[in-house]
Motif scaffolding. Sequence first.
Motif, PDB file in Angstrom:
ATOM      1  N   GLY A 181     -16.609  -3.531   1.764  1.00  0.00           N
ATOM      2  CA  GLY A 181     -15.503  -4.505   2.477  1.00  0.00           C
ATOM      3  C   GLY A 181     -15.626  -5.781   2.267  1.00  0.00           C
ATOM      4  O   GLY A 181     -14.893  -6.684   2.741  1.00  0.00           O
ATOM      5  N   ASP A 182     -16.241  -6.290   1.075  1.00  0.00           N
ATOM      6  CA  ASP A 182     -16.077  -7.571   0.588  1.00  0.00           C
ATOM      7  C   ASP A 182     -14.754  -8.165   0.491  1.00  0.00           C
ATOM      8  O   ASP A 182     -14.313  -9.192   1.056  1.00  0.00           O
ATOM      9  CB  ASP A 182     -16.964  -7.956  -0.738  1.00  0.00           C
ATOM     10  N   ASP A 183     -13.914  -7.432  -0.038  1.00  0.00           N
ATOM     11  CA  ASP A 183     -12.293  -7.695  -0.329  1.00  0.00           C
ATOM     12  C   ASP A 183     -11.975  -7.953   0.949  1.00  0.00           C
ATOM     13  O   ASP A 183     -11.039  -8.862   1.257  1.00  0.00           O
ATOM     14  CB  ASP A 183     -11.703  -6.941  -1.198  1.00  0.00           C
ATOM     15  N   PHE A 184     -12.062  -6.997   1.842  1.00  0.00           N
ATOM     16  CA  PHE A 184     -11.569  -7.161   3.394  1.00  0.00           C
ATOM     17  C   PHE A 184     -11.967  -8.191   3.931  1.00  0.00           C
ATOM     18  O   PHE A 184     -11.094  -9.199   4.400  1.00  0.00           O
ATOM     19  CB  PHE A 184     -11.976  -5.712   3.992  1.00  0.00           C
ATOM     20  N   ARG A 185     -13.082  -8.607   3.982  1.00  0.00           N
ATOM     21  CA  ARG A 185     -13.768 -10.036   4.685  1.00  0.00           C
ATOM     22  C   ARG A 185     -13.139 -11.192   4.148  1.00  0.00           C
ATOM     23  O   ARG A 185     -12.918 -12.161   4.747  1.00  0.00           O
ATOM     24  CB  ARG A 185     -15.373  -9.893   4.730  1.00  0.00           C
ATOM     25  N   GLU A 186     -12.924 -11.124   2.558  1.00  0.00           N
ATOM     26  CA  GLU A 186     -12.595 -12.322   1.925  1.00  0.00           C
ATOM     27  C   GLU A 186     -10.795 -12.531   2.210  1.00  0.00           C
ATOM     28  O   GLU A 186     -10.324 -13.526   1.735  1.00  0.00           O
ATOM     29  CB  GLU A 186     -12.972 -12.228   0.636  1.00  0.00           C
ATOM     30  N   GLY A 187     -10.427 -11.592   2.753  1.00  0.00           N
ATOM     31  CA  GLY A 187      -8.813 -11.377   2.946  1.00  0.00           C
ATOM     32  C   GLY A 187      -8.091 -11.203   1.496  1.00  0.00           C
ATOM     33  O   GLY A 187      -6.989 -11.856   1.262  1.00  0.00           O
ATOM     34  N   LYS A 188      -8.644 -10.581   0.586  1.00  0.00           N
ATOM     35  CA  LYS A 188      -8.111 -10.432  -0.766  1.00  0.00           C
ATOM     36  C   LYS A 188      -7.060  -9.215  -0.739  1.00  0.00           C
ATOM     37  O   LYS A 188      -7.259  -8.295  -0.066  1.00  0.00           O
ATOM     38  CB  LYS A 188      -9.222 -10.038  -1.915  1.00  0.00           C
ATOM     39  N   ILE A 189      -5.817  -9.698  -1.325  1.00  0.00           N
ATOM     40  CA  ILE A 189      -4.881  -8.576  -1.647  1.00  0.00           C
ATOM     41  C   ILE A 189      -4.889  -7.936  -2.493  1.00  0.00           C
ATOM     42  O   ILE A 189      -4.772  -8.301  -3.877  1.00  0.00           O
ATOM     43  CB  ILE A 189      -3.413  -9.524  -1.488  1.00  0.00           C
ATOM     44  N   THR A 190      -5.333  -6.500  -2.301  1.00  0.00           N
ATOM     45  CA  THR A 190      -5.304  -5.559  -3.401  1.00  0.00           C
ATOM     46  C   THR A 190      -4.321  -4.275  -3.018  1.00  0.00           C
ATOM     47  O   THR A 190      -3.933  -4.419  -1.630  1.00  0.00           O
ATOM     48  CB  THR A 190      -6.780  -4.937  -3.394  1.00  0.00           C
ATOM     49  N   LEU A 191      -4.169  -3.524  -3.807  1.00  0.00           N
ATOM     50  CA  LEU A 191      -3.243  -2.519  -3.856  1.00  0.00           C
ATOM     51  C   LEU A 191      -3.520  -1.480  -2.533  1.00  0.00           C
ATOM     52  O   LEU A 191      -2.575  -1.065  -2.037  1.00  0.00           O
ATOM     53  CB  LEU A 191      -3.065  -1.507  -5.044  1.00  0.00           C
ATOM     54  N   PRO A 192      -4.850  -1.114  -2.277  1.00  0.00           N
ATOM     55  CA  PRO A 192      -5.030  -0.357  -1.063  1.00  0.00           C
ATOM     56  C   PRO A 192      -4.521  -1.097   0.146  1.00  0.00           C
ATOM     57  O   PRO A 192      -3.717  -0.538   1.047  1.00  0.00           O
ATOM     58  CB  PRO A 192      -6.741  -0.272  -0.978  1.00  0.00           C
ATOM     59  N   VAL A 193      -4.639  -2.247   0.367  1.00  0.00           N
ATOM     60  CA  VAL A 193      -4.271  -2.968   1.381  1.00  0.00           C
ATOM     61  C   VAL A 193      -2.654  -3.029   1.426  1.00  0.00           C
ATOM     62  O   VAL A 193      -2.128  -2.849   2.570  1.00  0.00           O
ATOM     63  CB  VAL A 193      -4.741  -4.456   1.689  1.00  0.00           C
ATOM     64  N   LEU A 194      -1.887  -3.594   0.503  1.00  0.00           N
ATOM     65  CA  LEU A 194      -0.516  -3.527   0.272  1.00  0.00           C
ATOM     66  C   LEU A 194       0.152  -2.062   0.588  1.00  0.00           C
ATOM     67  O   LEU A 194       1.107  -2.026   1.313  1.00  0.00           O
ATOM     68  CB  LEU A 194      -0.173  -4.068  -0.996  1.00  0.00           C
ATOM     69  N   ALA A 195      -0.435  -1.006   0.113  1.00  0.00           N
ATOM     70  CA  ALA A 195      -0.146   0.152   0.428  1.00  0.00           C
ATOM     71  C   ALA A 195      -0.268   0.754   1.906  1.00  0.00           C
ATOM     72  O   ALA A 195       0.775   1.438   2.390  1.00  0.00           O
ATOM     73  CB  ALA A 195      -0.726   1.515  -0.482  1.00  0.00           C
ATOM     74  N   ALA A 196      -1.343   0.284   2.281  1.00  0.00           N
ATOM     75  CA  ALA A 196      -1.678   0.721   3.786  1.00  0.00           C
ATOM     76  C   ALA A 196      -0.737  -0.045   4.741  1.00  0.00           C
ATOM     77  O   ALA A 196      -0.219   0.437   5.756  1.00  0.00           O
ATOM     78  CB  ALA A 196      -3.095   0.518   4.243  1.00  0.00           C
ATOM     79  N   TYR A 197      -0.320  -1.433   4.302  1.00  0.00           N
ATOM     80  CA  TYR A 197       0.530  -2.329   5.192  1.00  0.00           C
ATOM     81  C   TYR A 197       1.949  -1.633   5.028  1.00  0.00           C
ATOM     82  O   TYR A 197       2.473  -1.510   6.026  1.00  0.00           O
ATOM     83  CB  TYR A 197       0.434  -3.687   4.620  1.00  0.00           C
ATOM     84  N   ALA A 198       2.141  -1.371   3.811  1.00  0.00           N
ATOM     85  CA  ALA A 198       3.757  -0.980   3.908  1.00  0.00           C
ATOM     86  C   ALA A 198       3.909   0.398   4.591  1.00  0.00           C
ATOM     87  O   ALA A 198       5.236   0.564   5.005  1.00  0.00           O
ATOM     88  CB  ALA A 198       3.954  -0.850   2.237  1.00  0.00           C
ATOM     89  N   ALA A 199       2.764   1.412   4.532  1.00  0.00           N
ATOM     90  CA  ALA A 199       2.969   2.549   5.070  1.00  0.00           C
ATOM     91  C   ALA A 199       2.648   2.533   6.500  1.00  0.00           C
ATOM     92  O   ALA A 199       2.939   3.472   7.449  1.00  0.00           O
ATOM     93  CB  ALA A 199       2.303   3.552   4.664  1.00  0.00           C
ATOM     94  N   GLY A 200       2.265   1.214   7.293  1.00  0.00           N
ATOM     95  CA  GLY A 200       1.584   1.394   8.557  1.00  0.00           C
ATOM     96  C   GLY A 200       2.729   1.139   9.543  1.00  0.00           C
ATOM     97  O   GLY A 200       3.953   0.884   9.449  1.00  0.00           O
ATOM     98  N   SER A 201       2.476   1.565  10.947  1.00  0.00           N
ATOM     99  CA  SER A 201       3.019   1.524  11.834  1.00  0.00           C
ATOM    100  C   SER A 201       3.376  -0.157  12.422  1.00  0.00           C
ATOM    101  O   SER A 201       2.472  -0.975  11.764  1.00  0.00           O
ATOM    102  CB  SER A 201       2.808   2.218  13.213  1.00  0.00           C
ATOM    103  N   GLU A 202       3.979  -0.631  13.463  1.00  0.00           N
ATOM    104  CA  GLU A 202       4.065  -2.041  13.740  1.00  0.00           C
ATOM    105  C   GLU A 202       2.872  -2.501  14.259  1.00  0.00           C
ATOM    106  O   GLU A 202       2.414  -3.373  13.908  1.00  0.00           O
ATOM    107  CB  GLU A 202       5.358  -1.884  14.880  1.00  0.00           C
ATOM    108  N   GLU A 203       2.165  -1.363  14.963  1.00  0.00           N
ATOM    109  CA  GLU A 203       0.847  -1.693  15.230  1.00  0.00           C
ATOM    110  C   GLU A 203      -0.061  -2.015  14.424  1.00  0.00           C
ATOM    111  O   GLU A 203      -1.128  -2.924  14.314  1.00  0.00           O
ATOM    112  CB  GLU A 203       0.387  -0.704  16.362  1.00  0.00           C
TER     113      GLU A 203
END
Length: 334
Positions: free
Chosen positions: A238-260
């Motif tokens: 979770g280091d990348d998460f805590r540092e706010g790094k933009i990685t493909l797992p985050v971009l993919a989850a964000y793109a596929a996520g609901s408004e919430e």
Amino acid sequence: MADGSEVALRELAEYLADDMAACNRAIVERMDSPVALIPQLAAHLVAAGGKRLRPLLTLASARLCGYQPDATHQRHVALAACVEFIHTATLLHDDVVDESSLRRGMASANAVFGNKASVLVGDFLFARSFQLMTDDGSLKVMNILSSASATIAEGEVLQMSTQNDLSTQIDQYLEVIHGKTAALFAAACRVGAVVANREGAEEHALESYGTNLGMAFQLVDDALDYAADQAHLGKTVGDDFREGKITLPVLAAYAAGSEEDRAFWHRVIEESEQRPEDLDHALRLIEQTGAIRITLDRATEYATAAREALDIFPPTRLRQLLQDTASYTVNRLR
């Protein structure tokens, strides 16, 4: 228990055992200094281990191209040590920038010796790498490795500029990982061809192999931050998460996520407003959206391209080991 991919990487190291032993001796020798803190911190880095993948690539590329060293000419060994110094220097600096407390399962150098010592010893290792380049005497080798060093720095600065920014495009993210990781993989492979005087199709093939291998390697590293246990990863999950790094797992989850879901990602990544339970929720969203699979599918494409780049070489044991190493980058998580 080691899987087949780990066996493949270990076999590559065993195949090049004599060269790697010489490289390790060169590393230890060049890390020596009358300034006591430098060898102390260097010893900490050596104890932390690591697969030494990048110098292995230089040694393997030289051998694949038919390089025949003798007692007085061990260019591939010295340049493999140079590649490792560049890599280690960037790790020292990165851990300070990222405020990391673990590296390969051990306390990071900055956690043990402090930020100032880590930055300055990183500078020392960069200086040592340039000494090794000039000792080699090839302007082309110097151009390849110095250019890679500059590209790594650019990649790290670009990553910093995309941090906490969910509007980052996937192409921008790929540019970041090319700079911070793939460029040195490519350079490590290219110089092996150059010392063997194979500065044509073989050099280009090895550059392609290194680039694609590095891209696959970093994609999987970014996936591991959201999919591995801490003991497996060798750093805090979770280091990348805590540092706010933009990685493909985050971009993919964000793109596929609901408004919430997107509101959640905005809060924790863009606004850096994180609660103790947020990492677990992020991991659930990553899993629900198939973000790890998306990341690994992209890594597999790069790994396949890396394997295919070596098809111009005769089908030797070494070629097979390098192709298996490309598979290893993806299979670390499968």
